[in-house]
Design an enzyme around this catalytic site. Structure first.
Site, PDB file in Angstrom:
ATOM      1  N   LYS A   1       3.309 -14.784   5.682  1.00 20.68           N
ATOM      2  CA  LYS A   1       3.607 -15.782   4.645  1.00 20.68           C
ATOM      3  C   LYS A   1       5.137 -15.847   4.542  1.00 20.68           C
ATOM      4  O   LYS A   1       5.722 -15.698   3.460  1.00 20.68           O
ATOM      5  CB  LYS A   1       2.952 -15.329   3.325  1.00 20.68           C
ATOM      6  CG  LYS A   1       3.000 -16.312   2.197  1.00 20.68           C
ATOM      7  CD  LYS A   1       2.067 -17.488   2.381  1.00 20.68           C
ATOM      8  CE  LYS A   1       2.231 -18.477   1.237  1.00 20.68           C
ATOM      9  NZ  LYS A   1       1.539 -19.767   1.501  1.00 20.68           N
TER      10      LYS A   1
ATOM     11  N   ASP B   1     -12.394  -8.595   5.424  1.00 22.34           N
ATOM     12  CA  ASP B   1     -13.637  -8.750   4.652  1.00 22.34           C
ATOM     13  C   ASP B   1     -14.186 -10.158   4.863  1.00 22.34           C
ATOM     14  O   ASP B   1     -15.386 -10.357   5.036  1.00 22.34           O
ATOM     15  CB  ASP B   1     -13.383  -8.548   3.144  1.00 22.34           C
ATOM     16  CG  ASP B   1     -13.683  -7.123   2.701  1.00 22.34           C
ATOM     17  OD1 ASP B   1     -13.532  -6.205   3.532  1.00 22.34           O
ATOM     18  OD2 ASP B   1     -14.064  -6.923   1.525  1.00 22.34           O
TER      19      ASP B   1
ATOM     20  N   ASP C   1      -2.708 -18.157   4.164  1.00 20.50           N
ATOM     21  CA  ASP C   1      -3.656 -19.053   3.475  1.00 20.50           C
ATOM     22  C   ASP C   1      -4.342 -19.977   4.475  1.00 20.50           C
ATOM     23  O   ASP C   1      -5.559 -20.215   4.383  1.00 20.50           O
ATOM     24  CB  ASP C   1      -2.952 -19.838   2.351  1.00 20.50           C
ATOM     25  CG  ASP C   1      -1.596 -20.385   2.760  1.00 20.50           C
ATOM     26  OD1 ASP C   1      -1.066 -19.960   3.803  1.00 20.50           O
ATOM     27  OD2 ASP C   1      -1.054 -21.244   2.049  1.00 20.50           O
TER      28      ASP C   1
ATOM     29  N   ASP D   1      -6.428  -6.549   5.005  1.00 20.74           N
ATOM     30  CA  ASP D   1      -7.565  -6.053   4.229  1.00 20.74           C
ATOM     31  C   ASP D   1      -8.436  -7.223   3.788  1.00 20.74           C
ATOM     32  O   ASP D   1      -9.656  -7.227   3.957  1.00 20.74           O
ATOM     33  CB  ASP D   1      -7.033  -5.278   3.010  1.00 20.74           C
ATOM     34  CG  ASP D   1      -8.146  -4.564   2.269  1.00 20.74           C
ATOM     35  OD1 ASP D   1      -9.175  -4.259   2.898  1.00 20.74           O
ATOM     36  OD2 ASP D   1      -7.989  -4.319   1.059  1.00 20.74           O
TER      37      ASP D   1
ATOM     38  N   TYR E   1       0.806  -1.225   0.000  1.00 23.16           N
ATOM     39  CA  TYR E   1       0.000   0.000   0.000  1.00 23.16           C
ATOM     40  C   TYR E   1       0.839   1.274   0.000  1.00 23.16           C
ATOM     41  O   TYR E   1       0.279   2.371  -0.049  1.00 23.16           O
ATOM     42  CB  TYR E   1      -0.934   0.012   1.214  1.00 23.16           C
ATOM     43  CG  TYR E   1      -2.153  -0.837   1.018  1.00 23.16           C
ATOM     44  CD1 TYR E   1      -2.033  -2.218   0.895  1.00 23.16           C
ATOM     45  CD2 TYR E   1      -3.431  -0.296   0.948  1.00 23.16           C
ATOM     46  CE1 TYR E   1      -3.141  -3.025   0.720  1.00 23.16           C
ATOM     47  CE2 TYR E   1      -4.549  -1.092   0.772  1.00 23.16           C
ATOM     48  CZ  TYR E   1      -4.386  -2.450   0.662  1.00 23.16           C
ATOM     49  OH  TYR E   1      -5.498  -3.240   0.482  1.00 23.16           O
TER      50      TYR E   1
END
Ligand code: ATP
Length: 333
Positions: free
Chosen positions: A170, A231, A203, A227, A125
């Site tokens: 990750k 959601d 994941d 982010d 970002y």
């Protein structure tokens, strides 16, 4: 009587509708509280860009600089020029996204109560993207300071909750950037021996949010992963329309729903305002008005558990205005 000056950006799409609903709820709350909220409206977003040629005018930034606190509706296509910019400008490094199941709402389980603590100023970002010939490249920026302060924030919040932090990364693939994030989080965890600390790959986290969402307390993660996972967590709890967010820095704070401007339902008066009302609740808590925050949440919990006045995203057919009135009724009871 205490007075708080707050910058108010209504946003685009359903933004103005859910902002109006939130203001009505706050004004009912003022009737039974000993504080006054003085909102200063500021411009920003797609509509502002169309009219004025900029999505975030300087005077809007100046007003936030003065008030220190902003309540904001979602903006549309110009989000990168508005919210991403504000997060960087005011160093709002922590994005707090609670995901909780409420009685009467069809969540995956009735006992979910987690807080996603998303780093808010770094990662992809930063916006360092370039074209090289026909190709494209983006830089992922992760700093030691950025990891330290977000980890501290996550562990501090965990201390007032169920005392568990899941570090999500990750690092098996992004060895340098997420390797740093992971190591710093583990280092910070040593300062909080009472907090149980675990780590999970992003994941696997996406899967476990569906399989065993009740096991999560605080999740700390980098910007993009946060982010996406928030959601997912919001939907696991029933609807994006219930999901609030806070962007917190050391000096400034901005509160907004986690969802976008929902152009598909804009203007239809069916948007769920609870995401924004709960964002205002987080704002009141930040201002030190914890009791007012509880009154809001209790009123919402009652309306949801009765299940009589629900918006479409929650399986009902009430309008934004009808559910707002119902929440106000419970506040004033
Ligand atoms: P963005 O890219 O900014 O996230 P988007 O359109 O991809 O925007 P959202 O605006 O977050 O995503 O909306 C996703 C879906 O959730 C849409 O179908 C939208 O109608 C629904 N939705 C979002 N917020 C609400 C809300 N407050 N009430 C009811 N439905 C909502």
């Amino acid at each position: 009587m205490k007075k708080y000056k707050i910058a108010l950006m209504k946003g685009d799409g359903i933004g103005p509708e859910i902002t109006e609903a939130t203001l009505k709820v706050l004004s009912a709350l003022e009737e039974i509280s000993s504080f006054k909220l003085d909102f200063i409206e500021i411009e920003g977003g797609d509509e502002c860009l169309r009219r004025r040629g900029t999505a975030l005018p300087e005077e809007s930034i100046d007003i936030i600089r003065k008030t220190g606190v902003c309540l904001k509706g979602p903006v549309g296509e110009s989000a990168a020029d508005v919210i991403v910019k504000l997060r960087l400008l005011f160093d709002l490094y922590a994005n707090l996204r609670p995901a909780k199941s409420y009685p009467g709402v069809p969540a995956l389980r009735p006992d979910i109560d987690m807080l996603i603590v998303r780093e808010n100023t770094e990662d992809l970002y930063k916006g360092y993207e370039f074209n090289i010939g026909d190709d494209a490249i983006a830089l992922r920026v992760i700093t030691k300071k950025g990891c330290q302060r977000i980890a501290e924030m996550a562990f501090k919040y965990a201390m007032s909750r169920r005392k568990k932090v899941t570090i999500v990364h990750k690092a098996n693939v992004l060895r340098v950037t997420d390797g740093l994030f992971r190591n710093i989080c583990l280092e910070v965890s040593k300062k909080f021996p009472e907090v149980k600390c675990e780590e999970l790959y992003v994941d696997a986290t996406a899967m476990h949010l569906i399989r065993r969402p009740q096991d999560f307390d605080v999740i700390v993660t980098t910007n993009l992963f946060g982010d996406i996972l928030s959601d997912e967590a919001a939907q696991v709890c029933g609807s994006l329309g219930l999901a609030p967010g806070a962007n917190i820095g050391d000096k400034y704070a901005l509160f907004e729903p986690i969802h976008g401007s929902a152009p598909d339902i804009a203007g239809k008066k069916i948007a769920n305002p609870i995401s924004m009302i709960l964002s205002a609740k987080m704002m009141l808590e930040y201002l030190g008005e914890k009791e007012a925050g509880s009154i809001i949440e209790n009123a919402i919990t009652k309306v949801l558990s009765e299940g009589k006045v629900l918006t479409r995203d929650l399986g009902g057919n009430a309008t934004t205005d009808e559910i707002t009135k119902e929440i106000i009724k419970k506040i004033l009871k």
